[in-house]
Design an enzyme around this catalytic site. Structure first.
Site, PDB file in Angstrom:
ATOM      1  N   GLU A  85       1.885  -6.047  -0.971  1.00 25.03           N
ATOM      2  CA  GLU A  85       0.367  -6.452  -1.396  1.00 25.03           C
ATOM      3  C   GLU A  85       0.478  -5.931  -2.852  1.00 25.03           C
ATOM      4  OE1 GLU A  85      -0.181  -5.619   3.002  1.00 25.03           O
ATOM      5  OE2 GLU A  85       1.202  -4.967   1.486  1.00 25.03           O
ATOM      6  N   CYS A  99      -3.398  -0.478   1.432  1.00 21.56           N
ATOM      7  CA  CYS A  99      -3.027  -1.892   0.811  1.00 21.56           C
ATOM      8  C   CYS A  99      -4.371  -2.716   1.193  1.00 21.56           C
ATOM      9  CB  CYS A  99      -2.097  -2.383   1.323  1.00 21.56           C
ATOM     10  SG  CYS A  99      -0.390  -1.821   0.910  1.00 21.56           S
TER      11      CYS A  99
END
Length: 373
Positions: A56, A91
């Protein structure tokens, strides 16, 4: 409800995730695509080496580098975004801070410090989250079957690789085994070896073949750990697998021999003693130890004795068999199995895949339901 574009983007993300094979261990292989519903892609990324950026964050960095504003965009990710501080920050927090409006997740993460917490944190921040099902979810899980195994079962996914003739021989009666299969099959075997956090062999193979057990036929950023089951510590300090390229070598014994242990340690090996009640190496304890050290997939390339012991203990999750179009006759078997008297009582296996690899045939099999954890 996931859309057709969601399916396509998850497929793209899975391709990115596969690029993390041989890179991200012990972390899972994850891919991420960031874009809009109109089809525009803003950034893509895959998980990097342990301690470095996850998929990500890599996708957010790519979008930023290209000058794209990701506010209001969708992130398609193959595994639930992490929600804890490990070697990197969460993330899900990075996606929230960037203004991502929607996240489509192929599979939930079973890791105890994630396991739904990433999805919950995203939703609590007002991010729409869709959890996919069907082929994308199955593919994401399959790509990380070793990670799931280590987290859920506390042991690696054990894949046993065998190269044999049509009549099940791995070598001639005189022990000659190079080469039963062709070059394409050998390269393919190295691609599977690259997936593994560790390669396991027995002392018989180590003494007879003096293998390196590293990845050479395909490119990799990370060499597997090499593990030798050697009950009496007979491995010579000059063995090729004790030399670089190196992620480390573990020699696992059952009977201590101080001088041989010291010689192996001086040659760079870590020597462990894991005896069972019969004075052999405790294979179950070994698998637990390897999982504790972050090994997701264990790739076995051994001889008939260790293969038989692993099969008898029901430790083998998958068979990876390369069959050559040859008939050897008397020779070494793929496993020194005990005699059976009842065909109906034989442990069942199920076909997962058959594929031609050069002139040889690759077979993959698993016990029924083995991946259902």
């Amino acid at each position: 409800m996931p859309t057709a574009l969601d399916s396509q983007r998850l497929t793209d993300a899975l391709t990115l995730a596969a690029s993390a094979i041989g890179v991200s261990d012990p972390n899972p292989r994850v891919g991420c695509v960031i874009g809009h519903a109109d089809g525009r892609v803003l950034g893509t990324g895959a998980t990097q080496a342990a301690g470095q950026a996850h998929a990500e964050v890599m996708a957010l960095r790519a979008a930023q580098a290209a000058g794209h504003d990701v506010r209001g965009a969708t992130a398609w990710v193959t595994l639930e975004p992490c929600a804890h501080h490990g070697r990197t920050p969460p993330c899900c927090d990075a996606l929230i801070a960037a203004g991502i409006a929607r996240v489509v997740v192929a599979a939930a993460d079973p890791y105890p410090e994630v396991d739904g917490r990433g999805i919950a944190r995203l939703r609590a921040a007002g991010v729409e989250v869709e959890l996919a099902c069907g082929p994308a979810a199955e593919a994401a899980r399959e790509l990380n079957l070793g990670f799931f195994s280590r987290v859920v079962r506390g042991r690696p996914w054990v894949r046993m690789k065998i190269a044999a003739s049509l009549d099940g021989r791995t070598a001639l009666a005189n022990g000659v085994s190079r080469w039963i299969t062709g070059a394409a099959a050998r390269a393919d075997g190295h691609a599977w070896r690259r997936r593994a956090g560790a390669v396991l062999t027995g002392i018989g193979t180590a003494l007879h073949d003096d293998p390196r057990l590293d990845v050479r036929e395909v490119a990799t950023a990370l060499q597997p750990l090499r593990v030798v089951v050697d009950s009496r510590l007979r491995l010579p300090p000059t063995a090729r697998l004790l030399h670089p390229p190196d992620r480390g070598v573990i020699v696992v014994g059952a009977v201590d021999a101080a001088a041989r242990r010291a010689a192996l340690a001086a040659a760079g090996a870590e020597v462990l003693l894991l005896p069972d009640a019969a004075g052999r190496v405790d294979l179950g304890a070994l698998l637990t130890l390897l999982a504790q050290r972050g090994v997701n997939e264990l790739h076995v390339e051994a001889g008939a004795a260790l293969n038989a012991a692993l099969l008898a203990g029901d430790w083998v999750d998958e068979l990876l068999v390369y069959l050559a179009p040859k008939l050897v006759g008397p020779g070494l078997p793929l496993a020194a199995l005990a005699p059976r008297t009842d065909l109906d009582a034989l442990p069942p296996w199920r076909w997962i895949e058959t594929a031609a690899v050069g002139d040889d045939l690759r077979l993959r099999l698993r016990p029924p339901g083995r991946a259902d954890f």
